[in-house]
Enzyme design. Structure first.
Site, PDB file in Angstrom:
ATOM      1  CG  LEU A  38      -1.865  -1.220   1.335  1.00 26.80           C
ATOM      2  CD1 LEU A  38      -2.508  -1.263   2.730  1.00 26.80           C
ATOM      3  CD2 LEU A  38      -2.941  -1.156   0.262  1.00 26.80           C
ATOM      4  N   GLY A  39       0.242   2.403  -0.194  1.00 30.51           N
ATOM      5  CA  GLY A  39       0.965   3.670  -0.130  1.00 30.51           C
ATOM      6  C   GLY A  39       1.177   4.370  -1.454  1.00 30.51           C
ATOM      7  CB  THR A 139      -5.886   5.904 -10.264  1.00 31.47           C
ATOM      8  OG1 THR A 139      -6.557   6.966 -10.963  1.00 31.47           O
ATOM      9  CG2 THR A 139      -6.879   4.785 -10.018  1.00 31.47           C
ATOM     10  N   GLY A 268       8.006  16.213 -14.881  1.00 31.28           N
ATOM     11  CA  GLY A 268       6.688  16.298 -14.268  1.00 31.28           C
ATOM     12  C   GLY A 268       5.923  14.992 -14.342  1.00 31.28           C
ATOM     13  CG  ASP A 308      -0.969  13.305  -8.047  1.00 33.60           C
ATOM     14  OD1 ASP A 308      -1.188  14.173  -7.186  1.00 33.60           O
ATOM     15  OD2 ASP A 308       0.113  12.702  -8.140  1.00 33.60           O
ATOM     16  CG  HIS A 440      17.528  32.722  21.626  1.00 33.74           C
ATOM     17  ND1 HIS A 440      17.913  33.099  20.355  1.00 33.74           N
ATOM     18  CD2 HIS A 440      18.651  32.761  22.400  1.00 33.74           C
ATOM     19  CE1 HIS A 440      19.214  33.358  20.362  1.00 33.74           C
ATOM     20  NE2 HIS A 440      19.691  33.157  21.601  1.00 33.74           N
TER      21      HIS A 440
END
Length: 461
Positions: A38-39, A139, A268, A308, A440
């Protein structure tokens, strides 16, 4: 045949998060995934393995360049790339195994195989057909191709092949000056390869803040990476396990060639929607992407899409947000994604991170704004880490002081950016961030200083 409330096709970051969220909300849920683990791309051959390689190569660089400066003496380490790849794979296995555990914990069924949608309400996997009231397409994407460049994953590779190399190449050519190309180019540059990046545009990381682009390019060049900008690759030729890359300058049409042991195609990614049956279903597409409404629904009732395969940045966390939102929408809640506050990170050294608007976008919109900047050379923690390169740049509305965007190049930028993300989610002004006490010494003080610079001025600059 099994009946479900929701079936998600794809178990990448969007898909598996959606599946778990659906199950948490009481929906009977299944997730279809054809990989052995998976993933999706992210966990198997993308985000996670590349970060493991970046981490290992950065430590090697530190050991060979900065250790002696800190009094850490001894023999410099050598690179055993196969062992580094094994470490990368162990990291991947741990993460993918974790997702399988979460599926079992949340009672999500993993339907193993590749799914298609023969009709609304049905998902076919192998010889079995399952029914669902709702179907979510998640997908993901695949590496984009380039005419004249034939990938064999041995000499001409995508990111997948670049993460499986047997030895460090003497010369590597990277086609594409975006996130993937610069990250993996940095890995092999640190390990000793001579890396040349060929980018079609006149700047690296197209679409980023112009000031970040210029400074990032200078720092990468300082690290030894070479660049050919404004260059169009026309093809690659492979002979005897070596490659020749041909490209043309867009400025004067002059033609050039460069030899390489490995060519990384990093131009891309594109949505992966093949074999789902979308054409037959009549699902509307837009330039290769699945068209959805504001609730991630397609024009076919009961079918949704996230990640995507739809419009927007191809980022794992964007897909995760959509996965949770569509799950909540299906469950009758009000799922929401704030697309104006999605950070982007490049995990090089220094890291680069951004959220919100760039100066170029605001100028185009005609909006009045102010800029507050602070260099990491003014940050005590950064200097102690030999990480004084870079700066924080905060952009705010000129009248309201509301934070519109931030751009960081420097140490831990990918973590620091989220302070601004939270501020922007709550509509904060730069003064709100400036008046918040920061420990800090920390890198995060640079964020506060940039916020101060939007007002009366930073303290340490």
């Amino acid at each position: 045949m099994a009946e479900y409330d929701v079936i998600i096709i794809g178990a990448g970051p969007g898909g598996y998060v959606c599946a778990i969220r659906c199950a948490q909300l009481g929906l009977k849920t299944a997730c279809v995934e054809g990989r052995e683990t998976l993933g999706g791309t992210c966990l198997n051959v993308g985000c996670i393995p590349s970060k493991a390689m970046l981490h290992a190569s950065e430590l090697y660089h530190e050991a060979t360049t900065n250790f002696t400066k800190m009094g850490l003496m001894g023999q410099s380490p050598s690179v055993d790339l196969p062992k580094m790849v094994d470490y990368k794979q162990e990291t991947v296995n741990s993460n993918t195994g974790g997702i399988e555990f979460l599926f079992k914990k949340n009672k999500v069924d993993w339907i193993k195989g590749y799914g298609s949608i023969p009709e609304a309400g049905k998902v076919k996997v192998g010889d079995d057909t399952h029914t669902a009231k709702h179907i979510v397409i998640a997908t993901g994407s695949e590496a984009a191709s380039l005419p004249g460049v034939e990938v064999d994953e041995k000499v001409v590779v995508t990111s997948t092949g670049a993460l499986e190399l047997k030895k460090v190449p003497n010369k590597m050519v990277v086609i594409g000056g975006g996130v993937i190309g610069l990250e993996l180019g940095s890995v092999y540059s640190r390990l000793g390869a001579e890396v040349t990046v060929i980018e079609y545009q006149d700047a690296i990381i197209p679409g980023a803040d112009g000031e970040i682009q210029k400074n990032f390019l200078k720092l990468l060049k300082k690290q030894g990476i070479k660049f050919e900008l404004g260059a169009a690759v026309s093809g690659t030729e492979v002979k005897k396990n070596k490659a020749t890359v041909s490209y043309k300058s867009r400025k004067d049409d002059s033609e050039h060639q460069i030899d390489a042991d490995i060519v990384l195609l990093a131009t891309g990614r594109r949505p992966y929607t093949e074999n789902l049956g979308l054409d037959a279903l009549g699902v509307e597409m837009d330039r290769g992407m699945i068209k959805t409404d504001a609730h991630w629904a397609t024009n076919v009732k009961g079918i949704y899409a996230i990640g995507d395969v739809i419009a927007g940045p191809m980022l794992a966390h964007k897909a995760e947000d959509e996965g949770m939102a569509v799950a909540e929408t299906i469950a009758g809640q009000k799922g929401h994604v704030n697309y104006g506050v999605i950070p982007g990170v490049i995990y090089t050294h220094p890291e680069v991170a951004n959220v919100g608007k760039t100066e170029e976008q605001l100028k185009q919109e005609g909006r009045k704004y102010k800029v507050g900047k602070f260099p990491f050379m003014g940050n005590a923690r950064a200097k102690s880490h030999f990480a004084g390169d870079g700066f924080v740049k905060m952009i705010v509305d000129a009248e309201t002081d509301r934070i519109l965007g931030a751009h960081v190049i420097g140490p831990m930028a990918g973590d620091l950016i989220h302070e601004v993300c939270v501020a922007m989610e709550f509509g904060a002004a730069a003064e709100d961030l400036a008046r918040t006490c920061h420990a800090h010494p920390t890198f995060s003080e640079a964020m506060r200083e940039a916020a101060l610079a939007c007002g009366d001025g930073a303290i340490h600059a």
